[in-house]
Design a protein around this motif. Structure first.
Motif, PDB file in Angstrom:
ATOM      1  N   PRO A   1       2.713   2.500   6.590  1.00 53.78           N
ATOM      2  CA  PRO A   1       3.585   3.021   7.645  1.00 53.78           C
ATOM      3  C   PRO A   1       3.130   4.383   8.178  1.00 53.78           C
ATOM      4  N   ALA A   2       2.520   5.207   7.321  1.00 53.07           N
ATOM      5  CA  ALA A   2       2.037   6.516   7.772  1.00 53.07           C
ATOM      6  C   ALA A   2       0.862   6.379   8.746  1.00 53.07           C
TER       7      ALA A   2
ATOM      8  N   GLU B   1       2.845  -2.235  -8.450  1.00 50.44           N
ATOM      9  CA  GLU B   1       3.530  -1.037  -7.934  1.00 50.44           C
ATOM     10  C   GLU B   1       2.640  -0.245  -6.986  1.00 50.44           C
ATOM     11  N   LEU B   2       1.355  -0.133  -7.326  1.00 53.41           N
ATOM     12  CA  LEU B   2       0.436   0.602  -6.446  1.00 53.41           C
ATOM     13  C   LEU B   2       0.293  -0.127  -5.115  1.00 53.41           C
ATOM     14  N   ALA B   3       0.159  -1.443  -5.140  1.00 51.87           N
ATOM     15  CA  ALA B   3       0.066  -2.209  -3.894  1.00 51.87           C
ATOM     16  C   ALA B   3       1.347  -2.052  -3.068  1.00 51.87           C
TER      17      ALA B   3
ATOM     18  N   ARG C   1      -6.882  -2.402  12.890  1.00 51.01           N
ATOM     19  CA  ARG C   1      -6.491  -3.454  11.945  1.00 51.01           C
ATOM     20  C   ARG C   1      -6.409  -2.866  10.545  1.00 51.01           C
ATOM     21  N   THR C   2      -5.561  -3.457   9.708  1.00 49.70           N
ATOM     22  CA  THR C   2      -5.491  -3.088   8.295  1.00 49.70           C
ATOM     23  C   THR C   2      -5.493  -4.362   7.459  1.00 49.70           C
ATOM     24  N   GLU C   3      -6.040  -4.257   6.249  1.00 52.16           N
ATOM     25  CA  GLU C   3      -6.046  -5.387   5.333  1.00 52.16           C
ATOM     26  C   GLU C   3      -5.942  -4.844   3.909  1.00 52.16           C
ATOM     27  N   LEU C   4      -5.033  -5.410   3.131  1.00 51.23           N
ATOM     28  CA  LEU C   4      -4.772  -4.967   1.764  1.00 51.23           C
ATOM     29  C   LEU C   4      -5.170  -6.075   0.797  1.00 51.23           C
TER      30      LEU C   4
ATOM     31  N   ARG D   1       1.850  -0.601   0.796  1.00 52.40           N
ATOM     32  CA  ARG D   1       2.598  -1.279   1.859  1.00 52.40           C
ATOM     33  C   ARG D   1       3.764  -0.447   2.381  1.00 52.40           C
ATOM     34  N   GLU D   2       4.463   0.241   1.475  1.00 47.16           N
ATOM     35  CA  GLU D   2       5.703   0.921   1.845  1.00 47.16           C
ATOM     36  C   GLU D   2       5.520   2.370   2.297  1.00 47.16           C
TER      37      GLU D   2
END
Length: 86
Positions: free
Chosen positions: A29-30, A18-20, A39-42, A24-25
């Motif tokens: 987006p912000a 849920e935290l991940a 760049r972003t990486e999760l 993402r959601e």
């Protein structure tokens, strides 16, 4: 100059997925479209930990605070300046 901003949080027990999803959601987006964002990486890790690394040309913007009920402890934040890339 490239700055890597790291945001890491441990989710409340069993809530890592849920935290991940929140990252993402909501958080990503912000940040999208922000000046200097390269760049972003999760990442996910054992123990319901979530890590977001963002790369910036200039001062990084902060990641929003997730809902408190998703967290097992407050998020940690670090920024690093790139010293060498191969």
């Amino acid at each position: 100059m490239t700055v890597a901003a790291m945001w890491e949080a441990r989710a409340a027990d069993g809530r890592g997925v849920e935290l991940a999803a929140w990252v993402r959601e909501v958080a990503l987006p912000a940040l999208r479209g922000s000046a200097g964002l390269v760049r972003t990486e999760l990442f996910g890790a054992p123990g319901d930990r979530v890590l977001l690394i963002t790369w910036w040309t200039g001062e990084p913007l902060p990641v929003a605070e997730p809902p408190a009920d998703l967290l097992g402890r407050p998020a940690h934040r670090w920024s690093f300046i790139s010293e060498h890339v191969e």
